[in-house]
Structures are given as structure tokens and as C-alpha cells.
Design a protein around this motif. Structure first.
Motif, PDB file in Angstrom:
ATOM      1  N   VAL A  34      -8.694 102.505  87.660  1.00 59.25           N
ATOM      2  CA  VAL A  34      -8.234 102.132  89.001  1.00 59.25           C
ATOM      3  C   VAL A  34      -9.468 101.819  89.841  1.00 59.25           C
ATOM      4  CG1 VAL A  34      -7.055 102.923  91.082  1.00 59.25           C
ATOM      5  CG2 VAL A  34      -6.134 103.493  88.839  1.00 59.25           C
ATOM      6  N   VAL A  54      -7.978 102.402  95.830  1.00 61.97           N
ATOM      7  CA  VAL A  54      -6.671 102.847  96.292  1.00 61.97           C
ATOM      8  C   VAL A  54      -6.624 102.606  97.792  1.00 61.97           C
ATOM      9  CG1 VAL A  54      -5.091 104.799  96.537  1.00 61.97           C
ATOM     10  CG2 VAL A  54      -6.526 104.620  94.504  1.00 61.97           C
ATOM     11  N   LEU A  94      -2.466 101.319  94.235  1.00 63.61           N
ATOM     12  CA  LEU A  94      -3.500 101.534  93.236  1.00 63.61           C
ATOM     13  C   LEU A  94      -3.813 100.197  92.576  1.00 63.61           C
ATOM     14  CD1 LEU A  94      -2.082 104.334  93.669  1.00 63.61           C
ATOM     15  CD2 LEU A  94      -2.639 104.824  91.316  1.00 63.61           C
TER      16      LEU A  94
END
Length: 167
Positions: A111, A114, A123
Motif C-alpha cells: 500500500v 492511505v 488505500l
């Protein structure tokens, strides 16, 4: 374990759609600049100036369209029913469709960022088409503090407030 489960609201769907379009608009803007540079070089060297200029103009039009395009009306008709489970170093993402169930796994480390706003956490995975939407009011297990600690260093507050008509 952190788990989000339920149907994503229209406001969160529009937010994810807008952010995805803006991501692609930035890349088309970069490509437009490259092609415009090629047009200048072609113009000074006697090359295919017109072809590069037309291509750059088309890319510029696409970039502008991506920035200003409204969300499709079909978003209000589509059902986005998801279960997102974050446990250890794995994110399990399950989408429940009328005819089938689609499951994917992602590594937490993959990821990139965020984005947190008042309604959801978005995300971003390496493929921008795969924004994972974790709507705040669909949290079933875990806490927001746990989620934010997992993604510390990659967490960003949304720069812009959602439109009032998206509620």
C-alpha cells in the motif's frame, strides 16, 4: 484483525472515482508534456510537427476531461458490497457480486499511501485502479487507531472537503 464490511455509500464511491480519474489525469498531463516537447523538437528539425501537435492536443483534451468529468450516473445503481480484512501483513479484499464472489489478497507493505477523510480511508495500491475503500461507518472489528498505526508514515489527510451534494 481489522475488518470493514458492508455496502459502500454513494459519496465514498464518487470520492474514489474522482481520485482515480485525477490519478490518470496527472499521467496523461505528463504524457502531454512529453509529446508537446517532441512536437517542438520535430518542428525545429523538420520532422512530423503536425502529427505530434495533434496527438498532444488530443492528450490535453483527455487530461482536461479527466479532471472535470462527473461521476457516471451508473455509480448510484451499482452495489459495492465489500469485506476488507487486515490481519498481520495481509489485506484480504472480497467483493460480493450478484453472480459471484471475487477475492484478492494484497500485502500491507504494497500500500503506497492511505488517504483519510471524514467518511473513509482510501488505500492506494501500486495499480491506481485498485483503490481499496474502507468506509469508516462499516468498521466491524478493530479500531481506527490500529488501522492508522499499521499505515503510519503513509497516512495522509484529505486535502479537500467532500462536496455537500455528495452526502
Amino acid at each position: 484483525m481489522i475488518e470493514f464490511f458492508g455496502e459502500i455509500s454513494l459519496a465514498c464511491k464518487k470520492n474514489a472515482d474522482r481520485r482515480k480519474k485525477r490519478y490518470y489525469a496527472v499521467w496523461t498531463a505528463v504524457l502531454t508534456a512529453v509529446v508537446a516537447g517532441l512536437a517542438v523538437v520535430a518542428g525545429t528539425t523538420g520532422g512530423e510537427f503536425v502529427m505530434f501537435t495533434v496527438f498532444a492536443a488530443l492528450l490535453l483534451a483527455l487530461t482536461v476531461f479527466l479532471f472535470i468529468a462527473p461521476s457516471p450516473k451508473s455509480l448510484s445503481k451499482e452495489q459495492w458490497l465489500f469485506r476488507i480484512q487486515i490481519e498481520g501483513e495481509e489485506i484480504r479484499f472480497t467483493q460480493y457480486l450478484a453472480e459471484k464472489e471475487v477475492s484478492k489478497k494484497r500485502e500491507v507493505g504494497k500500500v503506497r499511501k492511505v488517504v483519510k477523510d471524514e467518511r473513509c480511508y482510501l488505500l492506494y495500491t501500486p495499480n491506481a485502479g485498485n483503490i481499496i475503500v474502507c468506509q469508516r461507518n462499516l468498521l466491524k472489528k478493530g479500531t481506527f487507531e490500529e488501522l492508522e498505526s499499521i499505515f503510519s508514515g503513509r497516512m495522509r489527510e484529505a486535502a479537500e472537503k467532500p462536496n455537500k451534494n455528495q452526502k
